[in-house]
Design a protein around this motif. Structure first.
Motif, PDB file in Angstrom:
ATOM      1  N   MET A 111       0.799  -1.079  -0.156  1.00  0.00           N
ATOM      2  CA  MET A 111      -0.056  -0.143   0.135  1.00  0.00           C
ATOM      3  C   MET A 111       0.861   1.238   0.054  1.00  0.00           C
ATOM      4  N   THR A 112       0.490   2.279  -0.870  1.00  0.00           N
ATOM      5  CA  THR A 112       1.223   3.257  -0.741  1.00  0.00           C
ATOM      6  C   THR A 112       0.243   4.589  -0.830  1.00  0.00           C
ATOM      7  N   SER A 113       0.406   5.717  -0.277  1.00  0.00           N
ATOM      8  CA  SER A 113      -0.502   6.830  -0.157  1.00  0.00           C
ATOM      9  C   SER A 113       0.179   8.062   0.344  1.00  0.00           C
ATOM     10  N   THR A 114      -0.420   9.021   0.152  1.00  0.00           N
ATOM     11  CA  THR A 114       0.056  10.534   0.615  1.00  0.00           C
ATOM     12  C   THR A 114      -0.645  10.996   1.882  1.00  0.00           C
ATOM     13  N   ILE A 115      -0.098  11.287   3.024  1.00  0.00           N
ATOM     14  CA  ILE A 115      -0.744  11.898   3.969  1.00  0.00           C
ATOM     15  C   ILE A 115      -0.258  13.335   4.056  1.00  0.00           C
ATOM     16  N   ALA A 116      -1.577  14.207   4.034  1.00  0.00           N
ATOM     17  CA  ALA A 116      -1.434  15.539   4.230  1.00  0.00           C
ATOM     18  C   ALA A 116      -0.748  16.063   5.395  1.00  0.00           C
TER      19      ALA A 116
END
Length: 419
Positions: free
Chosen positions: A48-53
């Protein structure tokens, strides 16, 4: 006023979630996750990859489908970038990919999506396959002995869950990877399982301290490979014991960490015979101006024991008996008798909050734990099924049945003292 019966039956739904929520960890450095997928034919990687603000705290989920031949998992490796307390891979009951959450939201679950109330708020789960709460790679399953494997049935829908907090002023790029290394069907001699013991009775007063202690007795001989704890940020101590058939307690594992949690390896494996138990306690200190109870979010607390074992005993994984009734023994650390604890549970108003209700159990004295637990178990199970028909929409009929069918347990509780 609330009835003990109604409250405990409602609690059963919460216990069934057996979720694992994250801490409030710092952001760490993005990237740096080096874990290549298993070689062809030796396993599978879930990523899983994602961007956290900036300043965002979020739980995210993604669903995958296990290979059509299933998985015999003999070893696991986990790596994830900083800023998270855990990465988990759950098994679900789905045999095909769902397209709608439990709350009616339509989405593509094969893509990363928010599940900020915990994954169990949106998806059904049946157990844990793999995971870690330590960025240095110490994982739940680790490596199992030759010929031992945790089995994932063909086509099982798997749910991967991360929980990140980005306390920086810049976006955080996250990367979480789980490698499952497998063996062939004809190499599997023994099926393994994953202990996931969850104490549902936690109550920590505002600016105060408390403990939560639970004992789970096995009905079968098992071998335990390793164990780990899980608490949230109010956790200041943890200890686990083996309890022999004679009641003698032997310390297995103790520490004071709620993040970067160590694991306790057993070499040789820890042998737990039928009639013996695992007993574990979490100590909490609450700096907040509000009471804290058990629950799935970081505003709540958890007290868990997790670890792989074999051969699999499905009921014992969740501290249940062979009839699938909750079978823990809970020990308070206070001074209330069993009768006083029951009275407290009956007299606590429904709007007082979970911490007040659970506090009735936490504040009971240690010596009445077995008797109080027998009453709780009898009530939660609907008198072990005898009151299933009565416990419909008519709360009064349900309570009448429970009082009648659990009379022996209630009587034993009423005479139990703190001596």
């Amino acid at each position: 006023m609330r009835t003990t019966t109604s409250s405990l039956i409602a609690l059963l739904g919460a216990v069934a979630l057996f979720g694992c929520s994250s801490s409030e960890a710092g952001p760490g450095e993005p990237g740096g996750v080096v874990l290549e997928p298993p070689a062809q034919g030796t396993g599978v990687q879930y990523r899983m990859t994602s961007t956290i603000a900036p300043a965002q705290e979020i739980e995210r989920c993604q669903l995958f489908v296990a290979p059509p031949e299933g998985l015999n998992v003999n070893k696991e490796e986990v790596r994830f970038s900083g800023g998270s307390h855990h990465v988990l891979l759950y098994a679900t009951p789905y045999t095909e990919m769902p397209t709608e959450t439990r709350r009616g939201q339509k989405l593509d679950p094969t893509q990363v999506h928010d599940c900020n109330d915990g994954p169990q708020a949106d998806w059904d789960v049946t157990g844990v396959v793999a995971g870690s709460q330590s960025a240095d790679g110490a994982s739940f399953l680790g490596a199992l002995p030759d010929g031992v494997a945790l089995k994932v049935p063909p086509g099982t829908v798997l749910l991967m869950n991360t929980h990140y907090l980005n306390s920086s002023a810049e976006p955080l790029e996250t990367d979480a990877r789980i490698n499952l290394y497998t063996i062939a069907d004809d190499e599997v001699e023994t099926e393994a399982g994953m202990l996931f013991h969850y104490n549902p009775f936690i109550s920590v007063p505002a600016h105060g301290e408390s403990s939560a202690r639970m004992r789970c007795t096995t009905e079968n001989d098992i071998s335990i490979v390793r164990i780990q704890s899980h608490m949230h940020r109010r956790g200041v101590g943890y200890v686990a014991h083996k309890v022999g058939a004679d009641g003698k307690m032997t310390e297995l594992y103790a520490h004071d960490r709620w993040e970067d949690v160590p694991s306790q390896e057993f070499a040789p494996h820890l042998e737990l015979k039928a009639g013996e138990a695992l007993d574990y306690r979490c100590d909490f200190k609450n700096a907040e101006a509000r009471d804290v109870a058990q629950g799935l979010t970081t505003r709540d607390e958890m007290c868990m024991l997790i670890g792989p074992y074999f051969p699999r005993s499905e009921a014992y994984e969740n501290c249940a008996n062979e009839q699938d009734d909750l079978a823990g023994t809970w020990f308070g650390s206070g001074k209330s008798t069993c009768a006083e604890a029951l009275s407290c549970m009956n007299e606590t108003p429904a709007d007082a909050g979970d911490a007040a209700f659970y506090g009735c159990i936490v504040n009971s004295c240690e010596s009445v734990g077995p008797q109080l637990s027998e009453v709780i178990t009898c009530q939660i199970s609907g008198a072990y099924g005898a009151c299933d028909e009565a416990c419909g929409p008519d709360a009064e009929a349900c309570n009448d049945c429970i009082l009648r069918e659990c009379a022996a347990e209630i009587e034993a509780c009423e005479v139990a003292t703190c001596d």
